[in-house]
Design a protein around this motif. Structure first.
Motif, mmCIF file in Angstrom:
data_model
loop_
_atom_site.group_PDB
_atom_site.id
_atom_site.type_symbol
_atom_site.label_atom_id
_atom_site.label_comp_id
_atom_site.label_asym_id
_atom_site.label_seq_id
_atom_site.Cartn_x
_atom_site.Cartn_y
_atom_site.Cartn_z
ATOM 1 N N ILE A 164 39.896 48.457 59.385
ATOM 2 C CA ILE A 164 40.859 47.526 60.047
ATOM 3 C C ILE A 164 40.854 46.451 59.098
ATOM 4 O O ILE A 164 42.228 45.977 58.750
ATOM 5 C CB ILE A 164 40.600 47.253 61.224
ATOM 6 N N ILE A 165 40.162 45.901 58.566
ATOM 7 C CA ILE A 165 40.088 44.706 57.629
ATOM 8 C C ILE A 165 41.031 45.053 56.399
ATOM 9 O O ILE A 165 41.671 44.583 55.708
ATOM 10 C CB ILE A 165 38.688 44.148 57.175
ATOM 11 N N GLU A 166 40.650 46.425 55.977
ATOM 12 C CA GLU A 166 41.513 46.937 54.699
ATOM 13 C C GLU A 166 43.025 47.112 55.151
ATOM 14 O O GLU A 166 43.881 46.688 54.441
ATOM 15 C CB GLU A 166 40.850 48.370 54.394
ATOM 16 N N LEU A 167 43.315 47.719 56.389
ATOM 17 C CA LEU A 167 44.616 47.631 56.763
ATOM 18 C C LEU A 167 45.287 46.423 56.695
ATOM 19 O O LEU A 167 46.443 46.048 56.188
ATOM 20 C CB LEU A 167 44.677 48.262 58.181
ATOM 21 N N PHE A 168 44.625 45.371 57.268
ATOM 22 C CA PHE A 168 45.248 43.999 57.304
ATOM 23 C C PHE A 168 45.416 43.188 55.833
ATOM 24 O O PHE A 168 46.620 42.843 55.653
ATOM 25 C CB PHE A 168 44.067 42.777 57.911
ATOM 26 N N ALA A 169 44.408 43.572 55.176
ATOM 27 C CA ALA A 169 44.697 43.137 53.736
ATOM 28 C C ALA A 169 45.895 43.588 52.987
ATOM 29 O O ALA A 169 46.474 43.009 52.309
ATOM 30 C CB ALA A 169 43.288 43.443 52.801
ATOM 31 N N GLU A 170 45.921 45.120 53.154
ATOM 32 C CA GLU A 170 46.936 45.794 52.447
ATOM 33 C C GLU A 170 48.558 45.443 53.045
ATOM 34 O O GLU A 170 49.238 45.044 52.219
ATOM 35 C CB GLU A 170 46.755 47.311 52.560
ATOM 36 N N SER A 171 48.425 45.220 54.355
ATOM 37 C CA SER A 171 49.818 44.787 54.876
ATOM 38 C C SER A 171 49.996 43.134 54.634
ATOM 39 O O SER A 171 51.248 42.994 54.256
ATOM 40 C CB SER A 171 49.595 44.660 56.526
ATOM 41 N N TYR A 172 49.081 42.536 54.525
ATOM 42 C CA TYR A 172 49.418 41.020 54.103
ATOM 43 C C TYR A 172 49.807 40.978 52.476
ATOM 44 O O TYR A 172 50.813 40.142 52.186
ATOM 45 C CB TYR A 172 47.971 40.286 54.104
ATOM 46 N N GLN A 173 49.332 41.717 51.596
ATOM 47 C CA GLN A 173 49.893 41.935 50.278
ATOM 48 C C GLN A 173 51.386 42.252 50.291
ATOM 49 O O GLN A 173 52.108 41.838 49.649
ATOM 50 C CB GLN A 173 48.859 42.981 49.494
#
Length: 364
Positions: A164-173
Motif C-alpha cells: 500500500i505504501i508503494e501504491l501511495f508513493a507511485e500515485s503521489y509521483q
C-alpha cells in the motif's frame, strides 16, 4: 420517462445515504488520528500545535469522503464487513488527499475551500503571503508523510503495508507530474492527446490506488485488483472532466464559490483542448487571445469568461468533453460489474458513477 427519472432519483437518494453513513465512520476515525497528531506536534513546539489545530479544522470541514467511501465499499464488497484495517487506510487516504489539496490551492491561487479559507490563507494574517504559502507547502509535505506513517502504524499486516505504501508513493509521483503539465498548459496550447497524458496521471491514479487498496486489503483475487485499478482510473478521468466543466459552466449557486477561475488562469481542461481543435477560424483566433497569459491585450474577467464559454459551447467542445466523461464512466461500470465483488456494491458504483455522468446535462 417519468418512471425512469423517479427510479434515478430514488437510486441517487439511496447512494447519498450510503455516502453519508460511510463518511461518518471515516470522520470518527479521522478525528481520533488528528487529535493524536495535534498533541504530538504541540509537544514539539506550540506553533506546530496551532498548525495542527488549523489543519484539523481544514480537513474535517463538511463534504462527503468520496475517495475513502470508494475504498470502504470495495473492501466491504469482498469481506462483508468494515473493520479497523480499512478505516486505518481511509485515514491515510484523507491525509494524502488533503496534502494534495493544500498544494493545489496555492498553485491555483484559490482563497476558499469548502466554505472556509484555503490552508495557506489561514496563516497570512499577522504575517504575509510568502509566510502563508511557504508554511502550507511544508505542511502539505508533512501530511503526506503522515499518510505513510499512519499506514506503517496501522493494524495491517507487514506485507500489505509495504504494497500500500508503494501504491501511495507511485500515485503521489504521478499526481505531481500531472500538476507540472497542468501549469505548463497555462502557457501553451495542448492537444487533446497531451491533455489525456496529463489527466492519466492526475485523479486517475489516485482513484486507481484507492480501489486497488480496498481490494488488496479485502483479499480480492490479483486479476480483479488489476481490473479495479483500471476501473478507478476511468472513474478519475470521468470525474476530472466533470469537475472542470462544473468549475466553468455551473452557476455560482451550484458550485458554492465563484466560477470561471480556470479561464482567468488560462488553464486548459479538456473542453478547452477540444475547442482548439473544433472552433472555426475567427473563434479560434479570439480563443487564442483570451487564453494567452502572455497577451498584452486587456479583457475584463467577466468578458473573458463569457466569451470563452460561448466559443466552447458553440463549436461543440463542451459536448465532446461530456461524451468523453460518459465514455470513461461507462468503462468504469463495465469493469466493476465484471468482478466478483458483492452485487450490492456493484449496484452502488453503477448508480453513483451513472448519476455523476448524467448530471453533466445540468451544466452548459
Amino acid at each position: 420517462m417519468g418512471r425512469n427519472n423517479t427510479k434515478s432519483n430514488d437510486r441517487s437518494c439511496e447512494d447519498e445515504k450510503i455516502l453519508d453513513r460511510y463518511t461518518s465512520k471515516v470522520n470518527e476515525r479521522l478525528k481520533d488520528y488528528l487529535n493524536g497528531l495535534t498533541g504530538e506536534l504541540k509537544r514539539y513546539h506550540p506553533f506546530m500545535g496551532l498548525c495542527a489545530d488549523e489543519s484539523r479544522e481544514y480537513i474535517l470541514r463538511g463534504g462527503r469522503r468520496i475517495m475513502s467511501c470508494c475504498a470502504l465499499l470495495t473492501y466491504e464488497g469482498y469481506t462483508g464487513e468494515i473493520d479497523e484495517r480499512i478505516l486505518d487506510l481511509c485515514v491515510a487516504i484523507e491525509l494524502y488527499r488533503h496534502a494534495i489539496l493544500i498544494h493545489d490551492d496555492i498553485a491555483d491561487e484559490d482563497e476558499m475551500r469548502r466554505g472556509g479559507r484555503s490552508f495557506h490563507k489561514l496563516f497570512v494574517e499577522g504575517y504575509d503571503e510568502r509566510f502563508g504559502n511557504s508554511l502550507a507547502i511544508f505542511y502539505g509535505n508533512l501530511l503526506f508523510a503522515q499518510s505513510l506513517e499512519s499506514i506503517k502504524n496501522s493494524g495491517i499486516d507487514e506485507e500489505t503495508k509495504g504494497q500500500i505504501i508503494e501504491l501511495f508513493a507511485e500515485s503521489y509521483q504521478s499526481v505531481n507530474e500531472s500538476q507540472i503539465l497542468d501549469i505548463l498548459f497555462e502557457y501553451t496550447i495542448p492537444t487533446v492527446r497531451e491533455w489525456e497524458i496529463m489527466a492519466s496521471n492526475r485523479a486517475s491514479p489516485l482513484f486507481g490506488m484507492i480501489m486497488a487498496g480496498g481490494a488488496m486489503l479485502g483479499g480480492a483475487p490479483e486479476d480483479e485488483m488489476k481490473v479495479l485499478t483500471r476501473a478507478g482510473g476511468h472513474i478519475g478521468i470521468s470525474f476530472d472532466i466533470q469537475d472542470d466543466i462544473i468549475g466553468t459552466f455551473a452557476t455560482e449557486e451550484q458550485y458554492g464559490r465563484a466560477v470561471g477561475s480556470d479561464i482567468i488562469l488560462c488553464k486548459k481542461p479538456l473542453h478547452i483542448a477540444y475547442a482548439y481543435e473544433l472552433a472555426e477560424r475567427d473563434d479560434l483566433e479570439i480563443l487564442e487571445r483570451l487564453m494567452n497569459k502572455r497577451s498584452e491585450e486587456f479583457y475584463s474577467d467577466d468578458e473573458r469568461i463569457k466569451t470563452v464559454k460561448e466559443i466552447v459551447s458553440r463549436c461543440g467542445a463542451l459536448d465532446r468533453a461530456k461524451e468523453t466523461s460518459r465514455y470513461h464512466a461507462k468503462k468504469a461500470i463495465e469493469l466493476i460489474r465484471s468482478t466478483s465483488i458483492d452485487d450490492g456494491v456493484k449496484d452502488f458504483f453503477t448508480g453513483f458513477i451513472g448519476f455523476v455522468a448524467e448530471s453533466l446535462e445540468w451544466y452548459g
